[in-house]
Design a protein around this motif. Sequence first.
Motif, short mmCIF file in Angstrom:
data_model
loop_
_atom_site.label_atom_id
_atom_site.label_comp_id
_atom_site.label_asym_id
_atom_site.label_seq_id
_atom_site.Cartn_x
_atom_site.Cartn_y
_atom_site.Cartn_z
N GLY A 195 0.84 -1.19 0.00
CA GLY A 195 0.00 0.00 0.00
C GLY A 195 0.87 1.24 0.00
N GLU A 196 0.22 2.37 -0.02
CA GLU A 196 0.95 3.64 -0.05
C GLU A 196 0.42 4.56 1.04
OE1 GLU A 196 2.14 4.06 -4.73
OE2 GLU A 196 0.51 5.31 -3.97
N ILE A 197 1.33 5.34 1.58
CA ILE A 197 0.94 6.28 2.63
C ILE A 197 1.78 7.56 2.49
CG2 ILE A 197 2.54 5.08 4.23
CD1 ILE A 197 -0.64 6.58 5.58
N GLU A 198 1.14 8.68 2.77
CA GLU A 198 1.85 9.96 2.74
C GLU A 198 2.93 9.95 3.82
OE1 GLU A 198 -1.42 9.53 3.10
OE2 GLU A 198 -2.26 10.29 1.22
N PRO A 199 4.15 10.37 3.50
CA PRO A 199 5.22 10.35 4.51
C PRO A 199 4.80 11.11 5.77
CG PRO A 199 6.11 10.87 2.36
CD PRO A 199 4.62 10.85 2.19
N GLY A 200 5.07 10.50 6.92
CA GLY A 200 4.77 11.14 8.20
C GLY A 200 3.33 10.96 8.66
N ARG A 201 2.48 10.34 7.85
CA ARG A 201 1.06 10.22 8.21
C ARG A 201 0.67 8.84 8.75
NH1 ARG A 201 -1.84 15.14 8.33
NH2 ARG A 201 -0.96 16.39 6.72
N ALA A 202 1.58 7.87 8.68
CA ALA A 202 1.21 6.50 9.09
C ALA A 202 0.80 6.48 10.56
CB ALA A 202 2.39 5.57 8.87
N LEU A 203 -0.21 5.65 10.87
CA LEU A 203 -0.73 5.52 12.23
C LEU A 203 0.07 4.43 12.94
CD1 LEU A 203 -4.49 5.53 11.17
CD2 LEU A 203 -3.14 7.49 11.99
N ARG A 204 1.15 4.84 13.58
CA ARG A 204 2.09 3.88 14.18
C ARG A 204 1.68 3.49 15.59
NH1 ARG A 204 7.96 5.64 12.39
NH2 ARG A 204 8.33 4.86 14.50
N ARG A 205 2.18 2.32 16.03
CA ARG A 205 1.84 1.87 17.38
C ARG A 205 2.56 2.68 18.45
NH1 ARG A 205 1.67 -4.79 16.76
NH2 ARG A 205 0.18 -4.76 15.04
N ASP A 206 3.61 3.37 18.09
CA ASP A 206 4.42 4.07 19.11
C ASP A 206 4.05 5.54 19.26
OD1 ASP A 206 5.40 5.17 16.78
OD2 ASP A 206 7.45 4.42 17.01
N ALA A 207 2.86 5.93 18.79
CA ALA A 207 2.54 7.36 18.74
C ALA A 207 1.41 7.78 19.68
CB ALA A 207 2.20 7.75 17.30
N ALA A 208 0.96 6.88 20.57
CA ALA A 208 -0.11 7.27 21.51
C ALA A 208 0.46 8.23 22.55
CB ALA A 208 -0.68 6.04 22.19
N ARG A 209 -0.36 9.19 22.99
CA ARG A 209 0.10 10.16 23.99
C ARG A 209 -0.87 10.21 25.16
NH1 ARG A 209 1.11 14.98 19.85
NH2 ARG A 209 2.04 13.66 18.26
N ALA A 210 -0.34 10.43 26.37
CA ALA A 210 -1.19 10.56 27.56
C ALA A 210 -2.25 11.62 27.29
CB ALA A 210 -0.34 10.93 28.77
N GLY A 211 -3.48 11.33 27.67
CA GLY A 211 -4.59 12.26 27.43
C GLY A 211 -5.39 11.91 26.19
N ASP A 212 -4.83 11.08 25.30
CA ASP A 212 -5.59 10.65 24.10
C ASP A 212 -6.84 9.88 24.51
OD1 ASP A 212 -3.71 11.64 22.34
OD2 ASP A 212 -3.02 9.68 21.59
N ASP A 213 -7.90 10.00 23.73
CA ASP A 213 -9.03 9.08 23.81
C ASP A 213 -8.63 7.77 23.13
OD1 ASP A 213 -10.89 10.99 24.87
OD2 ASP A 213 -11.19 11.79 22.84
N ILE A 214 -9.25 6.68 23.57
CA ILE A 214 -9.10 5.40 22.86
C ILE A 214 -10.42 5.10 22.16
CG2 ILE A 214 -8.63 2.92 23.07
CD1 ILE A 214 -7.19 3.58 25.71
#
Length: 322
Positions: free
Chosen positions: A133-152
């Motif tokens: 597949g293809e993805i715009e650079p920097g836009r991939a939804l990575r597993r290491d990108a969650a931040r405190a305060g985020d909704d799940i």
Amino acid sequence: MLSEFDLIKQYFTRSRPVRAVLGVGDDCALLAPTPGMQLAVSTDMLVEGRHFFPGADARLLGHKSLAVNLSDLAAMGAAPTAFTLSLALPAADRDWLAGFSSGLFALADAHGCELVGGDTTKGPLNICITIFGEIEPGRALRRDAARAGDDIWISGTLGDARLALAAYRDELDLEAASLGQAAMRMHAPTPRVALGRALAQDALAHAALDISDGLVGDLGHILTASKVGATLDVDALPAGPVLARQPKELRRRFTVAGGDDYELCFTAPRANREAIVAAGAQSGTAVTRVGRIDEQPGLRMVDGHGEPLDLGLHGWDHFVSG
Ligand SMILES: Nc1ncnc2c1ncn2[C@@H]1O[C@H](COP(=O)(O)OP(=O)(O)OP(=O)(O)O)[C@@H](O)[C@H]1O
Ligand SMILES: Cc1ncc(C[n+]2csc(CCOP(=O)(O)O)c2C)c(N)n1
Ligand SMILES: [Mg+2]
């Protein structure tokens, strides 16, 4: 008698490739990635007796083999382009091949994803797809990108596939109509490609993955990779329509630790709530907020009143619990 090469020609070679420069038939396929895009690659294998029962419907198997791969692209927010198919078959059975290829190509065509190559051999039934597949650079939804305060958030519903598996295994009784409905979630998952694309393209979500091994295990991967913790409201988890009619204990167990759900679990800043609901509506996929990411490591499960729950559940693991 159908030879190896007749089989490939008849069932897996279509007219000229559209996306690929060169498709089925040579030593390699040739792909020309869109300039400026990143390539997303994932592979998933389905093994008879482990991922599906012997005698499984060939058409549904064709669908599921590709669906689980598309689901991984969806989880990154990538747009599908092409895939390869590696098959071990006990026999060259025309009926099976016609059913399998029709299920496979129906889903492939729905996503504009092209079969460009593969491998075919004789052996115990085993289906392996590698997807691109293809993805715009920097836009991939990575597993290491969650931040405190985020909704799940969770897409769709959870647990009906696990409920069907439990019925097949005689762990519980389900009347025929309910089993038929739940079983479609196990045999024919819907990959959430449009939702994943919207979350990535519009930078709505931080982290994401697809839930294949049960939410508790898969969310754990985001927490570990992102070095954060989470509080999960177990009673907010959206149960599949068949599971929703089952007792609370079972609902909790199969939504938290089901398997074969192929829904997205993603984390996103509070500020994006409205836009996420709109992206869900736009892509025809329900989205439900089920918890929040915390700084404190670990996964805390609570009930609808915020009281701690200790369910003692874990994700699917082929070598430990599977
Ligand atoms: N044999 C292997 N060699 C190299 N990397 C592997 C191997 N098996 C798995 N991986 C990698 O390990 C990670 C986790 O694999 P896993 O198969 O659990 O993926 P998943 O997306 O979590 O689950 P699913 O297979 O259900 O999609 C992925 O990055 C995968 O590419
Ligand atoms: C016959 C039969 N038995 C059990 C299951 C359930 N199951 C098998 S593998 C798996 C996790 C994902 O696997 P992977 O991580 O390899 O992608 C799940 C939930 C099934 N579908 N069919
Ligand atoms: Mg995955």
